[in-house]
Motif scaffolding. Structure first.
Motif, short mmCIF file in Angstrom:
data_model
loop_
_atom_site.label_atom_id
_atom_site.label_comp_id
_atom_site.label_asym_id
_atom_site.label_seq_id
_atom_site.Cartn_x
_atom_site.Cartn_y
_atom_site.Cartn_z
N LEU A 167 54.74 36.44 11.54
CA LEU A 167 55.07 36.35 12.96
C LEU A 167 54.63 34.99 13.50
O LEU A 167 53.60 34.45 13.08
CB LEU A 167 54.37 37.46 13.74
CG LEU A 167 54.78 38.91 13.42
CD1 LEU A 167 53.93 39.88 14.21
CD2 LEU A 167 56.25 39.15 13.69
N ARG A 168 55.40 34.46 14.41
CA ARG A 168 55.03 33.17 15.01
C ARG A 168 53.81 33.31 15.90
O ARG A 168 52.97 32.41 15.97
CB ARG A 168 56.21 32.63 15.84
CG ARG A 168 57.41 32.20 15.01
CD ARG A 168 58.53 31.66 15.88
NE ARG A 168 59.05 32.67 16.81
CZ ARG A 168 58.79 32.73 18.11
NH1 ARG A 168 58.00 31.82 18.67
NH2 ARG A 168 59.31 33.66 18.88
N ARG A 169 53.70 34.43 16.58
CA ARG A 169 52.58 34.66 17.49
C ARG A 169 51.36 35.14 16.71
O ARG A 169 51.50 35.80 15.68
CB ARG A 169 52.96 35.70 18.55
CG ARG A 169 54.19 35.32 19.35
CD ARG A 169 53.94 34.11 20.23
NE ARG A 169 55.05 33.86 21.13
CZ ARG A 169 55.01 33.00 22.14
NH1 ARG A 169 53.91 32.30 22.36
NH2 ARG A 169 56.06 32.82 22.91
N THR A 170 50.18 34.84 17.22
CA THR A 170 48.93 35.25 16.58
C THR A 170 48.03 35.91 17.62
O THR A 170 48.26 35.81 18.83
CB THR A 170 48.20 34.04 15.97
OG1 THR A 170 47.84 33.12 17.01
CG2 THR A 170 49.08 33.32 14.95
N ILE A 171 47.00 36.57 17.14
CA ILE A 171 46.00 37.21 18.00
C ILE A 171 44.65 36.52 17.76
O ILE A 171 44.22 36.35 16.62
CB ILE A 171 45.86 38.72 17.69
CG1 ILE A 171 47.19 39.46 17.90
CG2 ILE A 171 44.75 39.34 18.54
CD1 ILE A 171 47.62 39.61 19.34
N VAL A 200 48.76 39.92 23.12
CA VAL A 200 49.33 41.22 22.74
C VAL A 200 50.78 41.31 23.24
O VAL A 200 51.67 41.76 22.51
CB VAL A 200 48.49 42.37 23.29
CG1 VAL A 200 49.21 43.72 23.12
CG2 VAL A 200 47.13 42.42 22.60
N ALA A 201 51.01 40.88 24.47
CA ALA A 201 52.36 40.93 25.03
C ALA A 201 53.34 40.09 24.21
O ALA A 201 54.48 40.50 23.95
CB ALA A 201 52.35 40.46 26.48
N ALA A 202 52.89 38.91 23.79
CA ALA A 202 53.75 38.02 23.01
C ALA A 202 54.06 38.61 21.63
O ALA A 202 55.21 38.56 21.17
CB ALA A 202 53.09 36.65 22.86
N VAL A 203 53.07 39.19 20.97
CA VAL A 203 53.27 39.82 19.67
C VAL A 203 54.19 41.03 19.81
O VAL A 203 55.10 41.24 19.01
CB VAL A 203 51.93 40.20 19.03
CG1 VAL A 203 52.13 41.12 17.83
CG2 VAL A 203 51.16 38.96 18.59
N ALA A 204 53.96 41.83 20.86
CA ALA A 204 54.79 43.03 21.09
C ALA A 204 56.26 42.63 21.28
O ALA A 204 57.16 43.28 20.74
CB ALA A 204 54.29 43.79 22.30
N ALA A 205 56.49 41.57 22.04
CA ALA A 205 57.87 41.11 22.28
C ALA A 205 58.52 40.62 20.99
O ALA A 205 59.70 40.89 20.73
CB ALA A 205 57.87 40.01 23.33
N GLU A 206 57.74 39.91 20.16
CA GLU A 206 58.30 39.40 18.90
C GLU A 206 58.63 40.55 17.95
O GLU A 206 59.68 40.54 17.28
CB GLU A 206 57.33 38.42 18.25
CG GLU A 206 57.91 37.71 17.04
CD GLU A 206 57.00 36.64 16.47
OE1 GLU A 206 57.38 36.08 15.41
OE2 GLU A 206 55.93 36.36 17.04
N ILE A 207 57.76 41.56 17.91
CA ILE A 207 58.01 42.72 17.04
C ILE A 207 59.24 43.48 17.53
O ILE A 207 60.09 43.89 16.71
CB ILE A 207 56.77 43.64 17.01
CG1 ILE A 207 55.64 42.97 16.21
CG2 ILE A 207 57.12 45.00 16.40
CD1 ILE A 207 54.32 43.71 16.28
N GLU A 208 59.36 43.68 18.83
CA GLU A 208 60.52 44.40 19.35
C GLU A 208 61.82 43.67 19.01
O GLU A 208 62.83 44.28 18.69
CB GLU A 208 60.41 44.58 20.87
CG GLU A 208 59.63 45.80 21.26
CD GLU A 208 59.98 46.29 22.65
OE1 GLU A 208 60.18 47.52 22.81
OE2 GLU A 208 60.02 45.48 23.57
#
Length: 212
Positions: A167-171, A200-208
């Protein structure tokens, strides 16, 4: 969508991620069920702490640490927009069942060579599952990441070279996640406009987006 958060290595933050993603989607009006497939039952403990604190239940948490998960999760998905499987470490039969149940697998890893080596076994299990589920998608997620460190950058670059991809986004590595967990909450409830909630919002959007 059935999302499985899996890694054979323990302590990579699967449960924290699962709960925060579930809460994010529930806050957006999605119907969410979180399946605690870890025999340790950490997500169930979180739900109990939340209940004792008198906090509203925004999504369901059910315990299914069984190797029949691939039969039961699709049934749960009929009544939910998202089913999130919080997978177990080291229990191969449960991991295989979660892989067969999932539409998308996210493999949380920390910025460490040890996590990279441990992921090799996870990739082998993915290859096994794709014999039966050839369309099964998977991505690594860099978790507990101090973004500006050399090892974080090197780990992210190494994951990007894997066939599975990342994923491009990280936590980030944030104390707030642990503080929220202990109180039966998620990061976004304590600091709705803070960096943890934004990640979390950015990762959730990428996963969706991947799940569409």
């Amino acid at each position: 969508m059935i999302l499985a958060l899996l890694n054979q290595k323990g302590g990579v933050g699967k449960t924290t991620l699962a709960l925060n993603l579930a809460a994010r989607w529930a806050a957006q009006g999605r119907r969410v069920t979180l399946v605690d497939a870890d025999p340790q039952g950490s997500a169930l403990d979180w739900a109990q702490a939340r209940s004792h604190a008198g906090l509203a239940r925004t999504f369901g948490v059910v315990g299914l640490p069984r190797d029949t998960l691939h039969h039961e999760a699709p049934e749960l998905a009929r009544a939910a927009d998202h089913v999130i499987i919080d997978g177990p470490p080291r229990v191969a039969a449960l991991l295989r069942s979660a892989l067969l149940a999932a539409d998308l697998v996210v493999i949380p890893v920390q910025p460490s060579p040890l996590d990279g080596w441990a992921s090799a076994e996870m990739l082998r299990l993915l290859d096994e599952a794709r014999v039966y589920r050839p369309g099964l998608r998977a991505r690594f997620l860099l978790n507990r990441c101090a973004a500006r460190t050399v090892i974080a950058r090197e780990t992210k670059d190494a994951l990007a070279l894997q066939e599975t991809g990342a994923l491009r986004r990280t936590i980030g590595q944030r104390v707030l996640f642990a503080q929220a967990m202990a109180a039966g909450r998620v990061a976004g409830e304590i600091e709705p406009d803070g960096p943890a909630a934004a990640e979390v919002a950015a990762v959730a959007a990428e996963i969706e987006a991947l799940g569409r």
